[in-house]
Design an enzyme around this catalytic site. Structure first.
Site, PDB file in Angstrom:
ATOM      1  N   GLU A   1       0.817  -1.093   0.046  1.00  0.00           N
ATOM      2  CA  GLU A   1       0.029   0.021  -0.058  1.00  0.00           C
ATOM      3  C   GLU A   1       0.918   1.059   0.084  1.00  0.00           C
ATOM      4  OE1 GLU A   1      -3.275  -0.685   0.127  1.00  0.00           O
ATOM      5  OE2 GLU A   1      -2.614  -2.738   0.127  1.00  0.00           O
TER       6      GLU A   1
ATOM      7  N   CYS B   1      -2.876   7.792   4.020  1.00  0.00           N
ATOM      8  CA  CYS B   1      -2.745   7.592   2.527  1.00  0.00           C
ATOM      9  C   CYS B   1      -3.900   7.736   1.855  1.00  0.00           C
ATOM     10  CB  CYS B   1      -2.282   6.041   2.522  1.00  0.00           C
ATOM     11  SG  CYS B   1      -3.506   5.155   3.573  1.00  0.00           S
TER      12      CYS B   1
HETATM   13  P1  NAP Z   1       8.734   4.843   4.046  1.00  0.00           P
HETATM   14  O1  NAP Z   1      10.017   5.694   4.137  1.00  0.00           O
HETATM   15  O2  NAP Z   1       8.711   3.905   3.019  1.00  0.00           O
HETATM   16  O3  NAP Z   1       8.558   3.867   5.338  1.00  0.00           O
HETATM   17  C1  NAP Z   1       7.644   2.853   5.272  1.00  0.00           C
HETATM   18  C2  NAP Z   1       8.222   1.747   6.331  1.00  0.00           C
HETATM   19  O4  NAP Z   1       9.260   1.082   5.699  1.00  0.00           O
HETATM   20  C3  NAP Z   1       8.794   2.116   7.422  1.00  0.00           C
HETATM   21  O5  NAP Z   1       8.393   1.034   8.630  1.00  0.00           O
HETATM   22  C4  NAP Z   1      10.222   2.357   7.319  1.00  0.00           C
HETATM   23  O6  NAP Z   1      11.237   2.039   8.758  1.00  0.00           O
HETATM   24  C5  NAP Z   1      10.346   0.968   6.490  1.00  0.00           C
HETATM   25  N1  NAP Z   1      11.376   0.893   5.619  1.00  0.00           N
HETATM   26  C6  NAP Z   1      12.073   1.987   5.013  1.00  0.00           C
HETATM   27  N2  NAP Z   1      13.250   1.518   4.309  1.00  0.00           N
HETATM   28  C7  NAP Z   1      13.303   0.175   4.467  1.00  0.00           C
HETATM   29  C8  NAP Z   1      14.203  -0.865   4.100  1.00  0.00           C
HETATM   30  N3  NAP Z   1      14.990  -0.644   3.361  1.00  0.00           N
HETATM   31  N4  NAP Z   1      13.926  -2.109   4.612  1.00  0.00           N
HETATM   32  C9  NAP Z   1      12.875  -2.502   5.523  1.00  0.00           C
HETATM   33  N5  NAP Z   1      11.887  -1.422   5.759  1.00  0.00           N
HETATM   34  C10 NAP Z   1      12.183  -0.080   5.454  1.00  0.00           C
HETATM   35  O7  NAP Z   1       7.597   5.671   3.996  1.00  0.00           O
HETATM   36  P2  NAP Z   1       7.020   6.776   5.202  1.00  0.00           P
HETATM   37  O8  NAP Z   1       7.662   8.038   4.435  1.00  0.00           O
HETATM   38  O9  NAP Z   1       7.425   6.636   6.477  1.00  0.00           O
HETATM   39  O10 NAP Z   1       5.720   6.947   4.897  1.00  0.00           O
HETATM   40  C11 NAP Z   1       5.098   7.943   4.248  1.00  0.00           C
HETATM   41  C12 NAP Z   1       4.648   7.345   2.933  1.00  0.00           C
HETATM   42  O11 NAP Z   1       3.664   6.091   3.109  1.00  0.00           O
HETATM   43  C13 NAP Z   1       3.518   8.093   2.365  1.00  0.00           C
HETATM   44  O12 NAP Z   1       4.127   8.369   0.962  1.00  0.00           O
HETATM   45  C14 NAP Z   1       2.024   7.633   2.208  1.00  0.00           C
HETATM   46  O13 NAP Z   1       1.609   7.926   1.219  1.00  0.00           O
HETATM   47  C15 NAP Z   1       2.366   6.222   2.417  1.00  0.00           C
HETATM   48  N6  NAP Z   1       1.357   5.504   2.985  1.00  0.00           N
HETATM   49  C16 NAP Z   1       0.502   4.623   2.405  1.00  0.00           C
HETATM   50  C17 NAP Z   1      -0.515   4.112   2.957  1.00  0.00           C
HETATM   51  C18 NAP Z   1      -1.429   3.095   2.458  1.00  0.00           C
HETATM   52  O14 NAP Z   1      -2.227   2.388   3.109  1.00  0.00           O
HETATM   53  N7  NAP Z   1      -1.212   3.051   0.962  1.00  0.00           N
HETATM   54  C19 NAP Z   1      -0.629   4.445   4.272  1.00  0.00           C
HETATM   55  C20 NAP Z   1       0.069   5.252   5.148  1.00  0.00           C
HETATM   56  C21 NAP Z   1       1.263   5.934   4.405  1.00  0.00           C
HETATM   57  P3  NAP Z   1      11.509   3.273   9.386  1.00  0.00           P
HETATM   58  O15 NAP Z   1      10.534   4.193   9.866  1.00  0.00           O
HETATM   59  O16 NAP Z   1      12.443   2.601  10.296  1.00  0.00           O
HETATM   60  O17 NAP Z   1      12.578   3.936   8.270  1.00  0.00           O
END
Ligand code: NAP
Length: 516
Positions: free
Chosen positions: A259, A298
């Protein structure tokens, strides 16, 4: 590194916290240090092994109804910890109503899955899918389908915005299916997920090994997955692409549902020109979406499509509603919008808004919200409405400001509105505001291939509608393309994603089993 308390991970049925943090999380309310995060010293091979060799077998001994009963017990357990959870949640920037979405919403998903499983799944450890199919003329050879739980682990990687709901909405279907879970909450709100797991663990409701949580980076964990494991990811498109591309994930065909970002839209139609009741329904929904989690959802409305003839009235009504909102401390009951999750998130949103402002006008006045009077180390952001010159300003269809920001975009006719909405490249949700069921239906059918959910709002359902931004356990949450191509929730669909469907063939005696 800092001496701040490090969030504990729960691995192999024990708590573990490294002595020092690699990341320090600060309160978005006032910048004070809240907790540290680190996964140093955690043996990911041992985590997966524990899930597969202890969690899986202990969970598979239970029937669906026994698992459902445990989920039900967890609802009562979490209810006892609600005050603590709300208190911690405020330190993520959440107002009380934001926390309700996350905490009560999370408990609601558990309750909903528990009831559905008791109603719709057998008191068994496998599921028969459909009736036997005759495969020979003389009736000696039949085939049918059976679903059994995967034998690996479900790794759930979550975004920062819903540290309770996000974990629980993934946990419930995996647990019901019979697959043990390894949660990886986002670092910035892992201290809330820690409390959720602590409450669950202390209750002693779950069989051993069925729930683990790793706070901090998990590099090396996904590299060890096999075709019996599952990844449920919520976060940015960039991270999803990286993880989906891992050799282990690709070459072992690991089930991977994502997602990700989404340029969700709302489309206003007019039944009676400027007097159309749809206008206020549309404005109400945009205001709600800007307020909820300060736009860090999101599913929030990023693009609001308005007939050209109604632009002026919408700008005026929305502008005055937004001007009446209060930004401030999430613990203050007068506050409509708490801070964003962190100051770096403020910088991200600013960057996105700068790109949009290159072609859009600002319809709101940031100075109106008195941000300079709030804590200087807080992560406050003014609710922002932009107005695009037309639907051809491409950045509105690609740039996602993950905060309280929406862009009004004029459209020419209904065909133009859906064409523009679909330029988002695949979205989680679109909503249509229309008193004309025929028009609404034609819009839905054009939007549907590009969206995971479409909500139609009219005066008949406005009071009972659960809203544009709320995914529900009963309905699919996910979307094609840019939205990640994944699917969560949707009733039992999400349980079956953790199970293998196998075609079984044989003589009638072999095939004709029934659930006990
Ligand atoms: P993100 O940087 O992609 O992080 C999401 C998750 O992935 C976090 O738990 C992060 O851990 C983890 N992560 C990052 N790099 C990783 C890696 N190399 N290996 C394993 N895990 C890794 O996203 P964000 O900036 O926190 O979240 C915001 C984004 O999420 C927005 O763009 C939003 O649209 C999207 N979102 C989508 C939904 C949906 O249901 N579609 C819901 C909410 C948010 P760390 O925090 O430890 O880095």
């Amino acid at each position: 590194m800092s001496e701040v308390r490090v969030v504990s991970s729960y691995v192999a049925d024990g708590w573990y916290a490294p002595a020092t943090a690699t990341t320090v999380v600060r309160s978005p309310v006032d910048g004070r240090e809240l907790a540290g995060v680190s996964s140093e010293g955690i043996d990911f091979e041992a985590v997966l092994d524990h899930a597969r060799s202890v969690g899986g077998p202990s969970l598979r001994k239970c029937t669906f109804h026994e698992r459902a009963a445990m989920l039900k017990e967890l609802v009562a357990v979490l209810a006892e910890h609600k005050d603590e959870l709300y208190e911690l949640s405020a330190d993520t920037g959440a107002t009380t109503s934001d926390s309700w979405l996350d905490i009560d919403g999370g408990m609601g998903v558990l309750a909903s899955y528990a009831s559905r499983a008791l109603r719709e799944l057998p008191d068994e450890r496998f599921v028969l899918d459909g009736d036997p199919e005759a495969l020979s003329r003389d009736g000696s050879f039949f085939g049918r389908h059976v679903r059994t739980p995967l034998r690996g682990a479900a790794v759930h990687i979550n975004a920062f915005n819903f540290p309770c709901w996000g974990e629980l909405e993934k946990f419930a279907p995996a647990f019901l299916a019979g697959v043990p879970v390894v949660m990886k909450p986002a670092s910035s709100t892992a201290f809330v997920a820690e409390k959720v797991v602590e409450a669950i663990v202390e209750s002693d409701v779950l069989p051993p090994g069925t729930l683990q949580m790793v706070a901090g980076p998990i590099e090396g964990l996904l590299e060890r997955l096999t075709g019996q494991d599952y990844v449920g990811f919520t976060g940015s498109q960039q991270t999803a692409t990286l993880l989906r591309g891992l050799d282990s994930v690709r070459s072992n065909s690991v089930r991977f549902t994502a997602e990700t970002d989404s340029l969700n839209s709302a489309i206003l139609t007019l039944s009676h020109g400027e007097g159309s009741p749809e206008i206020d329904l549309f404005v109400d929904e945009i205001v709600r979406e800007i307020k909820a989690k300060s736009g860090q959802r999101c599913t929030a409305i990023r693009r609001a499509f308005v007939p050209e003839s109604a632009m002026e009235v919408v700008i005026e009504r929305l502008g005055s509603r937004i001007a009446g909102l209060t930004v401030g401390d999430p613990r203050d009951p007068e506050t409509d919008l708490g801070p964003l999750v962190s100051t770096s998130q403020v910088a991200e949103v600013d960057k996105a808004v700068d790109i949009l402002r290159a072609g859009c006008e600002l319809a709101t006045d940031p100075a109106r919200f008195g941000l300079e009077g709030l804590h200087p180390h807080g992560a406050y952001y003014a609710p922002t409405v932009l107005v695009a010159p037309d639907g051809d300003f491409e950045p509105v269809h690609h740039v996602e400001p993950f905060g309280p920001v929406t862009t009004l975009i004029p459209y020419l006719d209904p065909a133009n509105a859906v064409e523009l909405a679909n330029r988002g490249g695949g979205s989680l949700v679109a909503s249509v505001y229309s008193e004309n069921p025929e028009l609404a239906r034609s819009l839905v059918l054009e939007l549907a291939p590009h969206h995971g959910r479409v909500l139609v709002v009219d005066t008949r359902c406005a009071q009972t509608s659960t809203g544009h931004g709320s995914p529900l356990p009963h309905l699919v949450h996910g979307g094609p393309g840019r939205a990640g191509g994944g699917e969560e929730l949707g009733g039992l669909r999400s349980v079956f994603r953790y199970m293998q469907t196998t075609a079984v063939q044989g003589s009638p005696d072999t095939i004709d089993w029934n659930h006990e």
